[in-house]
Design a protein around this motif. Structure first.
Motif, PDB file in Angstrom:
ATOM      1  N   PHE A  95      26.859 -28.254 -22.947  1.00 28.24           N
ATOM      2  CA  PHE A  95      26.453 -27.849 -21.601  1.00 28.24           C
ATOM      3  C   PHE A  95      27.643 -27.391 -20.766  1.00 28.24           C
ATOM      4  O   PHE A  95      27.493 -26.544 -19.881  1.00 28.24           O
ATOM      5  CB  PHE A  95      25.752 -29.011 -20.895  1.00 28.24           C
ATOM      6  CG  PHE A  95      24.319 -29.202 -21.300  1.00 28.24           C
ATOM      7  CD1 PHE A  95      23.421 -28.150 -21.273  1.00 28.24           C
ATOM      8  CD2 PHE A  95      23.855 -30.445 -21.696  1.00 28.24           C
ATOM      9  CE1 PHE A  95      22.090 -28.314 -21.645  1.00 28.24           C
ATOM     10  CE2 PHE A  95      22.531 -30.630 -22.067  1.00 28.24           C
ATOM     11  CZ  PHE A  95      21.646 -29.555 -22.043  1.00 28.24           C
ATOM     12  N   ALA A  96      28.819 -27.928 -21.024  1.00 26.76           N
ATOM     13  CA  ALA A  96      29.983 -27.589 -20.216  1.00 26.76           C
ATOM     14  C   ALA A  96      30.668 -26.313 -20.687  1.00 26.76           C
ATOM     15  O   ALA A  96      31.198 -25.552 -19.867  1.00 26.76           O
ATOM     16  CB  ALA A  96      30.984 -28.747 -20.239  1.00 26.76           C
ATOM     17  N   ARG A  97      30.670 -26.043 -21.994  1.00 27.77           N
ATOM     18  CA  ARG A  97      31.524 -24.992 -22.525  1.00 27.77           C
ATOM     19  C   ARG A  97      30.816 -23.866 -23.264  1.00 27.77           C
ATOM     20  O   ARG A  97      31.424 -22.836 -23.545  1.00 27.77           O
ATOM     21  CB  ARG A  97      32.553 -25.615 -23.486  1.00 27.77           C
ATOM     22  CG  ARG A  97      33.572 -26.494 -22.772  1.00 27.77           C
ATOM     23  CD  ARG A  97      34.322 -25.679 -21.728  1.00 27.77           C
ATOM     24  NE  ARG A  97      35.275 -26.479 -20.974  1.00 27.77           N
ATOM     25  CZ  ARG A  97      36.060 -26.005 -20.026  1.00 27.77           C
ATOM     26  NH1 ARG A  97      36.001 -24.727 -19.711  1.00 27.77           N
ATOM     27  NH2 ARG A  97      36.880 -26.799 -19.380  1.00 27.77           N
ATOM     28  N   TYR A  98      29.549 -24.020 -23.568  1.00 29.86           N
ATOM     29  CA  TYR A  98      28.835 -22.986 -24.309  1.00 29.86           C
ATOM     30  C   TYR A  98      27.861 -22.247 -23.395  1.00 29.86           C
ATOM     31  O   TYR A  98      27.346 -22.809 -22.422  1.00 29.86           O
ATOM     32  CB  TYR A  98      28.068 -23.591 -25.483  1.00 29.86           C
ATOM     33  CG  TYR A  98      28.918 -23.849 -26.702  1.00 29.86           C
ATOM     34  CD1 TYR A  98      29.068 -22.878 -27.687  1.00 29.86           C
ATOM     35  CD2 TYR A  98      29.568 -25.061 -26.865  1.00 29.86           C
ATOM     36  CE1 TYR A  98      29.843 -23.120 -28.816  1.00 29.86           C
ATOM     37  CE2 TYR A  98      30.357 -25.313 -27.975  1.00 29.86           C
ATOM     38  CZ  TYR A  98      30.487 -24.337 -28.944  1.00 29.86           C
ATOM     39  OH  TYR A  98      31.271 -24.566 -30.048  1.00 29.86           O
ATOM     40  N   GLY A 104      20.295 -23.588 -18.658  1.00 29.87           N
ATOM     41  CA  GLY A 104      19.977 -24.173 -17.350  1.00 29.87           C
ATOM     42  C   GLY A 104      18.679 -24.957 -17.383  1.00 29.87           C
ATOM     43  O   GLY A 104      18.577 -26.038 -16.786  1.00 29.87           O
ATOM     44  N   PHE A 105      17.687 -24.421 -18.079  1.00 26.27           N
ATOM     45  CA  PHE A 105      16.392 -25.106 -18.175  1.00 26.27           C
ATOM     46  C   PHE A 105      16.528 -26.446 -18.908  1.00 26.27           C
ATOM     47  O   PHE A 105      16.008 -27.468 -18.462  1.00 26.27           O
ATOM     48  CB  PHE A 105      15.390 -24.200 -18.899  1.00 26.27           C
ATOM     49  CG  PHE A 105      14.071 -24.851 -19.173  1.00 26.27           C
ATOM     50  CD1 PHE A 105      13.143 -25.039 -18.161  1.00 26.27           C
ATOM     51  CD2 PHE A 105      13.767 -25.289 -20.461  1.00 26.27           C
ATOM     52  CE1 PHE A 105      11.923 -25.652 -18.417  1.00 26.27           C
ATOM     53  CE2 PHE A 105      12.556 -25.896 -20.727  1.00 26.27           C
ATOM     54  CZ  PHE A 105      11.627 -26.081 -19.700  1.00 26.27           C
ATOM     55  N   THR A 110      16.970 -32.407 -18.775  1.00 25.49           N
ATOM     56  CA  THR A 110      17.773 -33.621 -18.987  1.00 25.49           C
ATOM     57  C   THR A 110      17.927 -34.393 -17.682  1.00 25.49           C
ATOM     58  O   THR A 110      17.812 -35.629 -17.655  1.00 25.49           O
ATOM     59  CB  THR A 110      19.161 -33.246 -19.545  1.00 25.49           C
ATOM     60  OG1 THR A 110      19.008 -32.505 -20.761  1.00 25.49           O
ATOM     61  CG2 THR A 110      19.987 -34.489 -19.819  1.00 25.49           C
ATOM     62  N   MET A 111      18.187 -33.682 -16.593  1.00 22.43           N
ATOM     63  CA  MET A 111      18.376 -34.340 -15.297  1.00 22.43           C
ATOM     64  C   MET A 111      17.065 -34.934 -14.759  1.00 22.43           C
ATOM     65  O   MET A 111      17.078 -35.971 -14.078  1.00 22.43           O
ATOM     66  CB  MET A 111      18.941 -33.354 -14.269  1.00 22.43           C
ATOM     67  CG  MET A 111      20.373 -32.913 -14.561  1.00 22.43           C
ATOM     68  SD  MET A 111      21.569 -34.281 -14.571  1.00 22.43           S
ATOM     69  CE  MET A 111      21.688 -34.645 -16.329  1.00 22.43           C
ATOM     70  N   ILE A 112      15.951 -34.296 -15.068  1.00 22.61           N
ATOM     71  CA  ILE A 112      14.660 -34.800 -14.598  1.00 22.61           C
ATOM     72  C   ILE A 112      14.381 -36.190 -15.173  1.00 22.61           C
ATOM     73  O   ILE A 112      13.776 -37.046 -14.514  1.00 22.61           O
ATOM     74  CB  ILE A 112      13.532 -33.813 -14.967  1.00 22.61           C
ATOM     75  CG1 ILE A 112      13.606 -32.569 -14.067  1.00 22.61           C
ATOM     76  CG2 ILE A 112      12.151 -34.464 -14.835  1.00 22.61           C
ATOM     77  CD1 ILE A 112      12.626 -31.493 -14.434  1.00 22.61           C
ATOM     78  N   THR A 113      14.848 -36.433 -16.395  1.00 19.26           N
ATOM     79  CA  THR A 113      14.605 -37.743 -17.000  1.00 19.26           C
ATOM     80  C   THR A 113      15.253 -38.874 -16.203  1.00 19.26           C
ATOM     81  O   THR A 113      14.841 -40.032 -16.324  1.00 19.26           O
ATOM     82  CB  THR A 113      15.127 -37.770 -18.446  1.00 19.26           C
ATOM     83  OG1 THR A 113      16.550 -37.545 -18.449  1.00 19.26           O
ATOM     84  CG2 THR A 113      14.453 -36.702 -19.287  1.00 19.26           C
TER      85      THR A 113
END
Length: 274
Positions: A95-98, A104-105, A110-113
């Motif tokens: 998520f940080a480098r690729y 984004g989705f 992941t954040m919704i969890t």
């Protein structure tokens, strides 16, 4: 700008009140764990026992299979931590480098969890564990926590602070992506990793709800569940034994905190990369 004496006094009073609020329950727990039964029922309360009853800890420990509970707690907390590191480090790096499709989705999912309480999803997880035939086992307490959305988020923020030039230089030296993660990203994220390890250990060491739902015998029960059962074994009035059990439960957490506190401060302070 120089701080006024009045502001210093107000800050000192405020800090003292915060210390008092947070420290009083802990001091009361330790004090009660060393009292006799009569002193726990005395009003006004007795803060300093006349005689330190160290035998309360022996009685609490021998009231059930607490060695088994302790071993189960260690196994669950440590294996969860290992699996989380194995999943969140590659995920955070990606998520940080690729750059990839639906990045984004997927990160948003992941954040919704993080917003979903565990009590809302325990039933489908329970049914899954049941269909796999692993209820009342250690794995039922481990597998649902194999990934950490909070860990992915925090580690991603740390990985994003590493200069891209440093990674490009490593690639020019024919370093593989795994070598970059192992030799550059992980060492630079050491404070964050230690902080996440402490948070994970404390959360799963103290977890009461999930072992209560997933276990029915002493085979896979953990220490918090055993401490809660002291009230049934000793009776509701034997709070000195219950508090002795809670002190036993808290000691490993205090040890972990004092070891990791320096790294916690580093993880939440942005120092930049010089």
């Amino acid at each position: 700008m120089k701080t006024s004496p009045l502001l210093k006094v107000i800050n000192a009073i405020g800090l003292s009140l915060l210390i008092l609020i947070f420290a009083t329950p802990f001091v009361w727990m330790v004090s009660t764990s060393l009292k006799t039964l009569g002193e726990t029922l005395t009003f006004p309360p007795v803060w300093v026992p006349e005689q330190l009853m160290w035998s309360n800890f022996v009685e609490a420990w021998t009231s059930g299979p607490f060695l088994k509970y302790l071993i189960n707690s260690i196994i669950v907390a440590v294996i969860i931590l290992i699996i989380q590191f194995a999943t969140m480090i590659p995920a955070a790096y990606a998520f940080a480098r690729y750059k990839f499709k639906f990045k984004g989705f997927l990160f948003g999912i992941t954040m919704i969890t993080l917003m979903i309480p565990g009590q809302l999803i325990f039933l489908p997880l329970y049914l899954s564990m049941s269909s796999w035939g692993i209820l009342d086992t250690i794995w039922a307490l481990i597998l649902p926590f194999g990934a950490s959305a909070f860990g992915i988020f925090l580690l991603r923020q740390t990985f994003m602070q590493v200069p891209e030039e440093l990674l490009e230089a490593a690639r020019l030296d024919n370093a593989s992506e795994w070598q970059i993660i192992r030799r550059i990203m992980i060492p630079m994220a050491k404070p964050t990793l230690i902080t996440l390890a402490m948070f994970s250990f404390i959360a799963h060491w103290n977890d009461y709800f999930w072992p209560l739902v997933m276990t029915t015998t002493d085979t896979a029960r953990t220490l918090p569940l055993g401490i809660a059962m002291l009230r049934e074994v000793e009776g509701v009035s034997s709070w000195h034994i219950v508090m002795a059990g809670n002190v036993i439960l808290v000691i490993p957490i205090l040890i972990v905190f004092f070891i990791a506190q320096r790294h916690i401060i580093k993880a939440f302070v942005y120092n930049g990369v010089k």
